[in-house]
Write a protein that holds these residues in place. Structure first.
Motif, short mmCIF file in Angstrom:
data_model
loop_
_atom_site.label_atom_id
_atom_site.label_comp_id
_atom_site.label_asym_id
_atom_site.label_seq_id
_atom_site.Cartn_x
_atom_site.Cartn_y
_atom_site.Cartn_z
N SER A 120 -7.30 -5.97 -4.24
CA SER A 120 -7.76 -4.83 -4.94
C SER A 120 -9.07 -4.32 -4.06
N GLN B 152 -2.51 -1.47 -11.27
CA GLN B 152 -1.86 -2.70 -10.89
C GLN B 152 -2.52 -3.84 -11.34
N PHE C 279 2.36 1.11 -7.83
CA PHE C 279 1.49 -0.04 -7.89
C PHE C 279 2.28 -0.96 -9.13
N TYR D 263 -7.26 4.98 -6.77
CA TYR D 263 -7.80 3.93 -7.40
C TYR D 263 -7.53 3.71 -8.87
N ASN E 281 0.76 -1.16 -0.18
CA ASN E 281 0.06 -0.08 -0.05
C ASN E 281 0.81 1.23 -0.18
N LYS F 276 -4.66 1.59 -8.42
CA LYS F 276 -4.95 0.37 -8.32
C LYS F 276 -5.37 -0.50 -9.76
N ARG G 259 -11.08 -8.40 -5.06
CA ARG G 259 -11.54 -6.92 -4.71
C ARG G 259 -12.24 -7.04 -3.43
#
Length: 248
Positions: free
Chosen positions: A95, A113, A72, A107, A59, A110, A128
């Protein structure tokens, strides 16, 4: 099994490691404290020798899209490259539900990623999850003005971080399945209301002031875009309620 955990010192990472230990798996933490820099890849390859699976719960605290995307995608690619060399059989990534509907910089990182994961060579599983209950505690510290906490208006269906960790471990010890069913808590909650309850239970005596985040991202946070979307994705519902979590 021998399982490496990227982000083993974070909230979910610690719970993942605890769950793995409880199930008698060997845990390999991938942290700077153990000599691994996942942005450069230094120290990584040797740590993955004999590893069966990698759980990535890394993170970063940022809302800047460029920073989030670089972090990421770089760390994911470093992991996947090292896994290919060491013949790691399974990569599991955490996620967030709704990131393709809420245009926040974090976001978008992510989402990038996830794309890096899909493009890699390692067999993978992707989970998720909705926001954690613990997010409400963090929200009290996001924007502080003396005794006042400015908490964003956000409709979520939060889930306990411990249940997220348990699901990640369950995925890691099985064969890769691609995208797993989403994971959410038992009921929708206004994050401001949950923050107020945390404030009361912990005796923090903060004055909580709701704020509406601007633009399309703020509207999406308020309109339910972060909730599981019925009819579009299968969803697993956690068992721990808000009251259960607050009691802990």
């Amino acid at each position: 099994m021998k399982v490496a955990v990227a982000g083993a010192t974070g909230l979910v990472g610690q719970l993942v490691a605890k769950t793995l230990h409880a199930q008698s798996h060997e845990v390999v933490p991938l942290t700077r404290g153990t000599g691994v820099d996942l942005m450069t890849g230094n120290g990584l390859a040797g740590r993955l020798n004999g590893v069966d699976a990698v759980i990535d719960v890394l993170n970063i605290s940022t809302q800047r899209r460029a920073v989030a995307e670089e972090f990421f995608t770089t760390t994911t690619r470093r992991l996947l490259e090292a896994e290919a060399v060491c013949e790691v059989r399974h990569h599991v990534t955490l996620s967030i539900v709704g990131i393709d509907l809420v245009p926040l910089g974090y976001y978008q990182g992510k989402l990038a990623q996830e794309q890096a994961l899909f493009a890699g060579r390692s067999p993978w599983s992707l989970l998720r999850a909705t926001q954690f209950y613990e997010f409400s505690q963090q929200a009290l510290d996001f924007m502080k003005l003396g005794p006042v906490s400015l908490v964003p208006r956000m409709l979520s269906q939060p889930v306990a971080a411990s249940e997220v960790a348990a699901m990640l471990v369950s995925l890691a010890v099985q064969q890769p399945i691609g995208r797993a069913p989403d994971l959410a808590g038992p009921e929708p909650v206004q994050m401001v209301d949950l923050a107020r309850r945390v404030n009361k239970v912990k005796g923090l005596k903060r004055r909580i002031v709701p704020i509406s985040m601007p633009g399309a991202a703020g509207r999406a946070m308020r309109d339910g875009s972060l909730l599981p979307q019925p009819g579009t994705r299968p969803t697993t519902v956690g068992s721990m309620t808000v009251d259960d979590w607050l009691a802990q």
